[in-house]
Design a protein around this motif. Structure first.
Motif, PDB file in Angstrom:
ATOM      1  N   VAL A  99      -8.065 -10.039  -2.983  1.00 21.31           N
ATOM      2  CA  VAL A  99      -9.224  -9.569  -1.763  1.00 21.31           C
ATOM      3  C   VAL A  99      -8.185  -8.103  -1.412  1.00 21.31           C
ATOM      4  O   VAL A  99      -9.103  -7.452  -0.393  1.00 21.31           O
ATOM      5  N   GLY A 100      -7.271  -7.860  -1.744  1.00 21.23           N
ATOM      6  CA  GLY A 100      -6.247  -6.801  -1.487  1.00 21.23           C
ATOM      7  C   GLY A 100      -5.090  -6.769  -2.303  1.00 21.23           C
ATOM      8  O   GLY A 100      -4.511  -7.719  -3.476  1.00 21.23           O
ATOM      9  N   PHE A 101      -4.357  -5.721  -2.213  1.00 20.29           N
ATOM     10  CA  PHE A 101      -3.057  -6.006  -3.419  1.00 20.29           C
ATOM     11  C   PHE A 101      -1.839  -3.875  -2.209  1.00 20.29           C
ATOM     12  O   PHE A 101      -3.158  -3.796  -1.751  1.00 20.29           O
ATOM     13  N   GLY A 102      -1.220  -4.427  -2.855  1.00 19.54           N
ATOM     14  CA  GLY A 102      -0.555  -3.565  -2.623  1.00 19.54           C
ATOM     15  C   GLY A 102       1.208  -3.473  -3.211  1.00 19.54           C
ATOM     16  O   GLY A 102       1.584  -4.167  -4.303  1.00 19.54           O
ATOM     17  N   VAL A 103       1.894  -1.923  -3.769  1.00 18.72           N
ATOM     18  CA  VAL A 103       3.038  -1.971  -4.033  1.00 18.72           C
ATOM     19  C   VAL A 103       4.195  -1.571  -4.109  1.00 18.72           C
ATOM     20  O   VAL A 103       4.155   0.201  -2.958  1.00 18.72           O
ATOM     21  N   LEU A 104       5.321  -1.673  -3.315  1.00 20.21           N
ATOM     22  CA  LEU A 104       6.220  -1.354  -3.174  1.00 20.21           C
ATOM     23  C   LEU A 104       6.930  -0.438  -4.322  1.00 20.21           C
ATOM     24  O   LEU A 104       7.464  -0.707  -4.807  1.00 20.21           O
ATOM     25  N   LEU A 105       7.178   1.260  -4.524  1.00 14.94           N
ATOM     26  CA  LEU A 105       7.989   2.282  -5.538  1.00 14.94           C
ATOM     27  C   LEU A 105       9.008   2.394  -4.607  1.00 14.94           C
ATOM     28  O   LEU A 105       9.195   2.957  -3.135  1.00 14.94           O
TER      29      LEU A 105
END
Length: 73
Positions: free
Chosen positions: A57-63
């Motif tokens: 239902v969602g996502f994120g990426v730490l760069l």
């Protein structure tokens, strides 16, 4: 229900692209099939997927680049 978090994998990209398209363009739009940057972000960052009832239902990426980190998506 509170979403469960898990590490993102390359196999998630098609579903993450669907989430991205709906958020960026709306469910009835016909934007690019798959955003190019998702593969790169998952290969060079730390991705997390939020799931409810086994569905993303969602996502994120730490760069992180050097001493600077950026939360994408």
């Amino acid at each position: 229900m509170t979403p469960a978090l898990r590490a993102a994998a390359r196999e998630d990209v098609p579903v993450l692209a669907d989430i991205w398209r709906d958020a960026a363009f709306g469910p009835d739009a016909t934007p690019p099939v798959e955003p190019d940057y998702l593969d790169h972000e998952l290969a060079t960052g730390t991705g997390v997927v939020a799931e409810e009832d086994g569905r993303a239902v969602g996502f994120g990426v730490l760069l992180t680049r050097g001493r600077v980190s950026n939360l994408a998506e």
